[in-house]
Design an enzyme around this catalytic site. Structure first.
Site, PDB file in Angstrom:
ATOM      1  N   ASP A 130       0.792  -1.242   0.000  1.00 48.35           N
ATOM      2  CA  ASP A 130       0.000   0.000   0.000  1.00 48.35           C
ATOM      3  C   ASP A 130       0.824   1.291   0.000  1.00 48.35           C
ATOM      4  OD1 ASP A 130       0.879   0.248   2.701  1.00 48.35           O
ATOM      5  OD2 ASP A 130      -0.910  -0.781   3.440  1.00 48.35           O
ATOM      6  N   HIS A 189       6.644  -8.070  -1.011  1.00 46.69           N
ATOM      7  CA  HIS A 189       5.533  -8.568  -1.832  1.00 46.69           C
ATOM      8  C   HIS A 189       5.153  -7.565  -2.921  1.00 46.69           C
ATOM      9  CE1 HIS A 189       4.090 -11.689   1.379  1.00 46.69           C
ATOM     10  NE2 HIS A 189       5.108 -12.096   0.671  1.00 46.69           N
TER      11      HIS A 189
HETATM   12  P1  OAD Z   1      -2.513 -11.426   8.112  1.00 49.82           P
HETATM   13  O1  OAD Z   1      -3.903 -11.032   7.798  1.00 49.82           O
HETATM   14  O2  OAD Z   1      -2.132 -12.839   7.929  1.00 49.82           O
HETATM   15  O3  OAD Z   1      -2.200 -11.044   9.632  1.00 49.82           O
HETATM   16  C1  OAD Z   1      -2.515  -9.781  10.134  1.00 49.82           C
HETATM   17  C2  OAD Z   1      -1.999  -9.677  11.532  1.00 49.82           C
HETATM   18  O4  OAD Z   1      -2.213  -8.345  11.982  1.00 49.82           O
HETATM   19  C3  OAD Z   1      -2.676 -10.607  12.540  1.00 49.82           C
HETATM   20  O5  OAD Z   1      -1.693 -11.225  13.336  1.00 49.82           O
HETATM   21  C4  OAD Z   1      -3.543  -9.651  13.376  1.00 49.82           C
HETATM   22  O6  OAD Z   1      -3.666 -10.078  14.725  1.00 49.82           O
HETATM   23  C5  OAD Z   1      -2.725  -8.391  13.304  1.00 49.82           C
HETATM   24  N1  OAD Z   1      -3.486  -7.146  13.498  1.00 49.82           N
HETATM   25  C6  OAD Z   1      -4.779  -6.868  13.219  1.00 49.82           C
HETATM   26  N2  OAD Z   1      -5.091  -5.595  13.537  1.00 49.82           N
HETATM   27  C7  OAD Z   1      -3.955  -5.048  14.047  1.00 49.82           C
HETATM   28  C8  OAD Z   1      -3.614  -3.736  14.562  1.00 49.82           C
HETATM   29  N3  OAD Z   1      -4.511  -2.756  14.627  1.00 49.82           N
HETATM   30  N4  OAD Z   1      -2.355  -3.547  15.004  1.00 49.82           N
HETATM   31  C9  OAD Z   1      -1.439  -4.542  14.945  1.00 49.82           C
HETATM   32  N5  OAD Z   1      -1.696  -5.766  14.482  1.00 49.82           N
HETATM   33  C10 OAD Z   1      -2.942  -6.030  14.029  1.00 49.82           C
HETATM   34  O7  OAD Z   1      -1.551 -10.429   7.304  1.00 49.82           O
HETATM   35  P2  OAD Z   1       0.000 -10.623   6.949  1.00 49.82           P
HETATM   36  O8  OAD Z   1       0.717 -11.324   8.030  1.00 49.82           O
HETATM   37  O9  OAD Z   1       0.502  -9.320   6.481  1.00 49.82           O
HETATM   38  O10 OAD Z   1       0.629 -11.942   0.772  1.00 49.82           O
HETATM   39  O11 OAD Z   1      -0.124 -11.591   5.711  1.00 49.82           O
HETATM   40  C11 OAD Z   1       1.048 -11.951   5.026  1.00 49.82           C
HETATM   41  C12 OAD Z   1       0.755 -12.105   3.570  1.00 49.82           C
HETATM   42  O12 OAD Z   1      -0.403 -12.944   3.387  1.00 49.82           O
HETATM   43  C13 OAD Z   1       0.360 -10.830   2.844  1.00 49.82           C
HETATM   44  O13 OAD Z   1       1.451 -10.029   2.482  1.00 49.82           O
HETATM   45  C14 OAD Z   1      -0.350 -11.357   1.639  1.00 49.82           C
HETATM   46  C15 OAD Z   1      -1.207 -12.407   2.308  1.00 49.82           C
HETATM   47  O14 OAD Z   1      -1.603 -13.472   1.516  1.00 49.82           O
HETATM   48  C16 OAD Z   1       0.366 -12.193  -0.513  1.00 49.82           C
HETATM   49  O15 OAD Z   1      -0.704 -11.911  -1.004  1.00 49.82           O
HETATM   50  C17 OAD Z   1       1.494 -12.848  -1.252  1.00 49.82           C
END
Ligand code: OAD
Length: 267
Positions: A106, A121
């Site tokens: 983003d 990514h």
């Molecule tokens: P996820 O959706 O897997 O995880 C999001 C994390 O953010 C979770 O652990 C939540 O608990 C946490 N979270 C939610 N709200 C929050 C807040 N206000 N403050 C802090 N933490 C919060 O997202 P990613 O780990 O980024 O890749 O996912 C990794 C990859 O999976 C992405 O880059 C994307 C996706 O598929 C691709 O598309 C290749």
């Protein structure tokens, strides 16, 4: 805030800090995460919308679903602004050398003012040709226009698919021999974005402190970066509502926790 002083003490001596971020860092900017309740992959199954083959199939068989997906992806990003978490991470640069390694596409870390950001990514705004060579960077205005055009395509019942394909031309286009250009966003099964991925490895191999924020840590190879730092004995502070793997975990929303942590690190 509980644990903030201890976390600050753990990172205080760090001179080359790495901040590894995921979707949770942008949640408070209004961009949905992937795996939380109501998250992106719940509404749009990952095998259909997160892979090149799945997206091509959906585009042909259910163009109106593709329009919904693209709107849900683009609209929040086009109107999002950095939140206190992005700004706190950028402010860390006033204290020490900081490298941000993000799984997000983003661009909000850069907008917040972070200088060294590796988007492993890729980026929704970087347009590349079929071979992955960079062509141009989309301006926010162009994304906003696409959102408006997609909404029009969605509201017109007929030819929604064709109108949508025309609306997204600045983002994705096909020519006689196939794909002409697309955003440099890594889909499942594709290689990590370069040179960001090599640079991220380099930064993690040299860092002496790490903050992991807003990621479920479930998607590899990105999730191996904190593992690598851990193997070298680098202190790791985790931030997010659900406790994960770290030397010290600060439970809460990134926008609440990070400003407090950064302030404590400056003291
Ligand atoms: P996820 O959706 O897997 O995880 C999001 C994390 O953010 C979770 O652990 C939540 O608990 C946490 N979270 C939610 N709200 C929050 C807040 N206000 N403050 C802090 N933490 C919060 O997202 P990613 O780990 O980024 O890749 O996912 C990794 C990859 O999976 C992405 O880059 C994307 C996706 O598929 C691709 O598309 C290749």
């Amino acid at each position: 805030m509980k644990g903030v002083e201890r976390a600050a003490a753990l990172l205080k001596a760090s001179t080359r800090l790495c901040v590894f971020t995921g979707a949770g860092v942008s949640a408070e900017s209004g961009i949905a995460t992937f795996r939380d309740e109501g998250g992106f992959w719940e509404r749009y199954p990952m095998r259909d919308f997160g892979t090149p083959g799945g997206l091509a199939r959906i585009g042909l068989s259910q163009p109106e679903r593709l329009v919904d997906f693209l709107l849900d992806l683009l609209e929040p990003v086009s109107s999002a602004a950095p939140n206190p978490a992005h700004r706190a991470i950028a402010a860390l640069e006033g204290q020490r050398r900081v490298t941000v390694v993000t799984q997000n596409v983003d661009g909000l870390h850069q907008t917040a003012g972070s200088d060294e950001v590796h988007e492993v990514h890729g980026s929704l705004f970087q347009i590349v040709d079929a071979a992955g060579a960079p062509l141009k960077r989309l301006r926010a205005r162009e994304v906003e226009r696409m959102v408006a055009d997609l909404k029009k395509a969605k509201n017109g019942r007929f030819l929604a698919g064709m109108r949508a394909m025309s609306a997204i031309k600045p983002l994705i286009a096909f020519g006689p021999s196939g794909l002409k250009h697309r955003p440099n966003v890594v889909l499942f099964g594709e290689a990590m974005a370069e040179p960001a991925w090599s640079r991220a490895h380099h930064a993690v191999a040299r860092c002496d402190g790490m903050i992991v924020v807003g990621t479920s840590g479930t998607v590899y190879p990105a999730a191996e970066l904190p593992d690598q730092a851990r193997e070298r004995g680098v202190p790791i502070v985790g931030v997010g509502p659900e406790e994960g793997d770290a030397d010290l975990w600060l439970s809460g929303r990134a926008g609440d926790v990070l400003p407090a942590l950064v302030e404590a690190m400056a003291a």
